[in-house]
Design a protein around this motif. Structure first.
Motif, mmCIF file in Angstrom:
data_model
loop_
_atom_site.group_PDB
_atom_site.id
_atom_site.type_symbol
_atom_site.label_atom_id
_atom_site.label_comp_id
_atom_site.label_asym_id
_atom_site.label_seq_id
_atom_site.Cartn_x
_atom_site.Cartn_y
_atom_site.Cartn_z
ATOM 1 N N ARG A 108 12.744 -0.468 -6.721
ATOM 2 C CA ARG A 108 14.042 0.168 -6.459
ATOM 3 C C ARG A 108 14.750 -0.546 -5.322
ATOM 4 N NH1 ARG A 108 13.033 5.730 -4.500
ATOM 5 N NH2 ARG A 108 15.313 5.800 -4.414
ATOM 6 N N GLU A 109 16.037 -0.805 -5.529
ATOM 7 C CA GLU A 109 16.845 -1.381 -4.451
ATOM 8 C C GLU A 109 17.199 -0.305 -3.421
ATOM 9 O OE1 GLU A 109 20.355 -3.365 -5.704
ATOM 10 O OE2 GLU A 109 19.313 -4.866 -6.919
ATOM 11 N N GLY A 110 17.478 -0.764 -2.205
ATOM 12 C CA GLY A 110 18.016 0.116 -1.178
ATOM 13 C C GLY A 110 17.016 0.949 -0.419
ATOM 14 N N THR A 111 15.722 0.771 -0.703
ATOM 15 C CA THR A 111 14.698 1.572 -0.018
ATOM 16 C C THR A 111 13.853 0.727 0.943
ATOM 17 O OG1 THR A 111 13.104 1.240 -1.811
ATOM 18 C CG2 THR A 111 14.547 3.170 -1.967
ATOM 19 N N GLY A 112 14.271 -0.510 1.176
ATOM 20 C CA GLY A 112 13.458 -1.421 1.974
ATOM 21 C C GLY A 112 13.280 -1.003 3.418
ATOM 22 N N PHE A 113 14.342 -0.424 4.004
ATOM 23 C CA PHE A 113 14.207 -0.066 5.408
ATOM 24 C C PHE A 113 13.278 1.134 5.572
ATOM 25 C CE2 PHE A 113 15.505 1.164 9.703
ATOM 26 C CZ PHE A 113 15.468 -0.094 10.316
ATOM 27 N N GLN A 114 13.309 2.055 4.641
ATOM 28 C CA GLN A 114 12.381 3.185 4.684
ATOM 29 C C GLN A 114 10.946 2.686 4.556
ATOM 30 O OE1 GLN A 114 15.181 3.098 2.873
ATOM 31 N NE2 GLN A 114 16.388 4.690 3.896
ATOM 32 N N THR A 115 10.757 1.682 3.690
ATOM 33 C CA THR A 115 9.421 1.108 3.525
ATOM 34 C C THR A 115 8.940 0.474 4.820
ATOM 35 O OG1 THR A 115 9.668 0.698 1.148
ATOM 36 C CG2 THR A 115 8.097 -0.692 2.329
ATOM 37 N N VAL A 116 9.799 -0.311 5.455
ATOM 38 C CA VAL A 116 9.369 -1.007 6.662
ATOM 39 C C VAL A 116 9.108 -0.030 7.798
ATOM 40 C CG1 VAL A 116 11.537 -1.562 7.894
ATOM 41 C CG2 VAL A 116 9.682 -3.229 7.820
ATOM 42 N N MET A 117 9.799 1.093 7.837
ATOM 43 C CA MET A 117 9.524 2.095 8.862
ATOM 44 C C MET A 117 8.152 2.734 8.659
ATOM 45 S SD MET A 117 11.755 2.187 11.236
ATOM 46 C CE MET A 117 11.813 0.397 11.078
ATOM 47 N N LYS A 118 7.769 2.947 7.406
ATOM 48 C CA LYS A 118 6.413 3.431 7.129
ATOM 49 C C LYS A 118 5.382 2.428 7.631
ATOM 50 C CE LYS A 118 7.755 5.814 2.845
ATOM 51 N NZ LYS A 118 7.567 5.821 1.369
ATOM 52 N N VAL A 119 5.658 1.154 7.372
ATOM 53 C CA VAL A 119 4.755 0.092 7.830
ATOM 54 C C VAL A 119 4.635 0.111 9.343
ATOM 55 C CG1 VAL A 119 4.433 -2.413 7.970
ATOM 56 C CG2 VAL A 119 5.214 -1.380 5.827
ATOM 57 N N LEU A 120 5.768 0.197 10.022
ATOM 58 C CA LEU A 120 5.769 0.084 11.474
ATOM 59 C C LEU A 120 5.159 1.303 12.149
ATOM 60 C CD1 LEU A 120 9.204 -1.657 12.121
ATOM 61 C CD2 LEU A 120 6.919 -2.677 12.188
ATOM 62 N N ASN A 121 5.343 2.494 11.589
ATOM 63 C CA ASN A 121 4.722 3.669 12.195
ATOM 64 C C ASN A 121 3.208 3.536 12.231
ATOM 65 O OD1 ASN A 121 6.919 5.191 13.020
ATOM 66 N ND2 ASN A 121 7.133 6.230 11.054
ATOM 67 N N LYS A 122 2.626 3.062 11.130
ATOM 68 C CA LYS A 122 1.179 2.843 11.126
ATOM 69 C C LYS A 122 0.817 1.653 12.006
ATOM 70 C CE LYS A 122 -2.849 2.006 8.224
ATOM 71 N NZ LYS A 122 -3.353 1.761 6.852
ATOM 72 N N VAL A 149 0.837 -1.197 0.000
ATOM 73 C CA VAL A 149 0.000 0.000 0.000
ATOM 74 C C VAL A 149 0.874 1.251 0.000
ATOM 75 C CG1 VAL A 149 -1.694 1.330 1.323
ATOM 76 C CG2 VAL A 149 -1.944 -1.156 1.125
ATOM 77 N N ALA A 150 1.929 1.237 0.822
ATOM 78 C CA ALA A 150 2.769 2.423 0.987
ATOM 79 C C ALA A 150 3.686 2.669 -0.203
ATOM 80 C CB ALA A 150 3.601 2.304 2.262
ATOM 81 N N ASP A 151 4.333 1.610 -0.711
ATOM 82 C CA ASP A 151 5.414 1.815 -1.682
ATOM 83 C C ASP A 151 5.365 0.911 -2.902
ATOM 84 O OD1 ASP A 151 6.597 3.896 -0.331
ATOM 85 O OD2 ASP A 151 8.057 2.666 0.725
ATOM 86 N N GLY A 152 4.366 0.081 -3.012
ATOM 87 C CA GLY A 152 4.299 -0.812 -4.162
ATOM 88 C C GLY A 152 4.035 -0.062 -5.460
ATOM 89 N N THR A 153 4.486 -0.640 -6.568
ATOM 90 C CA THR A 153 4.148 -0.076 -7.874
ATOM 91 C C THR A 153 2.681 -0.355 -8.160
ATOM 92 O OG1 THR A 153 4.670 -2.096 -9.102
ATOM 93 C CG2 THR A 153 6.487 -0.545 -8.691
ATOM 94 N N GLU A 154 2.122 0.360 -9.114
ATOM 95 C CA GLU A 154 0.716 0.140 -9.452
ATOM 96 C C GLU A 154 0.491 -1.299 -9.917
ATOM 97 O OE1 GLU A 154 -3.239 0.713 -9.688
ATOM 98 O OE2 GLU A 154 -1.736 2.025 -8.761
#
Length: 385
Positions: free
Chosen positions: A227-241, A98-103
């Motif tokens: 995109r490589e290298g953005t996984g931790f930013q994605t998981v932080m978005k997940v965890l904040n919610k 939901v946060a970072d997936g491609t369409e």
């Protein structure tokens, strides 16, 4: 942010009825069998409970954060197995997409997750990456149009029953910390195995196990966001919610335990009067009710802030810390108010709830990690770091 009050009240009423009329009578069976009856899971699918926070465009209900936490407080007035079965899908199981997936990724996976056809989970934690979540050792090596994953995950809720896994892996060889970490959506299949469900202190009916990757080939199209290298930013978005969601899921059991304790102490008499009339018992009721109100108020305020687009990293951490600790205190008082009946499983569900909620103070960040995080963010906010 409540979009339609009438629709939300109808949903909350449906959840309330389901929990009390369908789930509560089955709690002992679920605990005894360590499983949820398949027909009940099908009923949850038909009701759309697997897709609460998945956007309407992909078949979910598209609940706002405020709506989600209100629903979670109702759903979790039950044994933890219920919220684990559906809440993982509507929370950490789908939120990375939901946060970072491609369409294309959203179109492919989210509709089937929303209906409950697919069960998802988040595979982040490892033996050496728990509180230090960035210390991921699982690797993902590019090989043509695929990535090859190797490594293992631990303490993964829903892993034994999951169809798709949001996997955090290191794509940059030799990188440290959050750098060089990527997120993938991995289907159950060759190269991915899950261990036997753990034997746990509580939460019977909620399946948790290890996940193993042995030359697991994943199409490059399943790199979340492409995109490589953005996984931790994605998981932080997940965890904040998810921390707001989990704080609400800690508050529901506290409400349920206090209700049971008040009912028991009102009906049981000692020394010629109801136990609830003793002032020291009333003090425990008052403390519990006050703390539940405080947790609920915190969570709703933070949820509304998130819906307005505000940064809720600090408030989400405070909510999770306070609500999980609050739930543990209410559980302890409830056992005390029940007396011996609160310790004996034959006489009340309180001993099961007491064991179930102990995990709240450990997962999605231990209380101690949240204390450190809250202090760090508070100092930064004050311009002192």
């Amino acid at each position: 942010m409540i979009r339609n009050t009438a629709h939300l009240e109808a949903l909350l009423g449906d959840i309330r009825t389901f929990v009390r009329e369908r789930w509560h009578p089955l709690e002992d069976q679920v605990s005894r069998d360590n499983d949820i009856p398949p027909e009940l899971v099908d009923e949850l699918r038909r009701k759309g409970y697997f897709g609460w926070s998945i956007p309407e465009a992909y078949g979910g209900l598209g609940l706002t954060t405020e709506e989600l936490v209100l629903c979670a407080m109702e759903l979790s007035q039950s044994s933890v197995a219920l919220r684990a079965r559906v809440g993982t899908n509507t929370g950490i199981g789908s939120e990375a997409l939901v946060a970072d997936g491609t369409e294309e990724q959203k179109q492919r996976w989210l509709p089937r997750m929303a209906t409950g056809e697919l069960t998802g989970c988040l595979a982040l934690t490892e033996p050496e990456a728990g509180s230090e979540a960035s210390n991921v050792q699982t690797t993902a090596r590019r090989d043509g149009e695929h990535y090859v994953l190797n490594g293992g995950k631990r303490f993964i809720t829903n892993a034994p029953v999951a169809d798709v896994f949001t996997v955090i892996a290191r794509t940059e060889l030799g990188s440290k910390g959050s750098k060089g970490v990527s997120a993938f959506l991995v289907e159950r299949g060759p190269g991915l195995t899950t261990g036997e469900p753990y034997r746990m202190m509580g939460q019977a009916g909620s399946f948790v196990s290890d996940v193993h990757f042995d030359d697991c080939r994943v199409p490059a199209s399943q790199l979340i966001g492409g995109r490589e290298g953005t996984g931790f930013q994605t998981v932080m978005k997940v965890l904040n919610k998810q921390r707001l969601h989990l704080a609400a899921l800690c508050t529901g059991p506290a409400i349920r335990m206090l209700d049971l304790a008040m009912m028991h102490t009102s009906r049981r008499s000692q020394f010629g009067q109801a136990v609830a009339d003793f002032q020291l018992v009333q003090a425990m009721i008052a403390d519990s009710r006050t703390e539940i109100y405080a947790a609920r108020s915190m969570i709703l305020e933070a949820a509304r802030a998130r819906d307005l687009g505000e940064d809720v990293a600090l408030s989400a951490s405070m909510c999770k810390y306070f609500a999980s600790e609050m739930c543990g205190r209410v559980a302890d008082r409830a056992v005390q108010m029940f007396g011996g009946s609160g310790y004996v499983a034959d006489f009340s569900p309180i001993e099961r709830y007491y064991r179930d909620v102990r995990l709240f103070r450990l997962y999605e960040g231990t209380s101690q990690i949240h204390q450190l995080n809250i202090a760090k963010l508070a100092l930064r906010e004050a311009g002192m770091r």
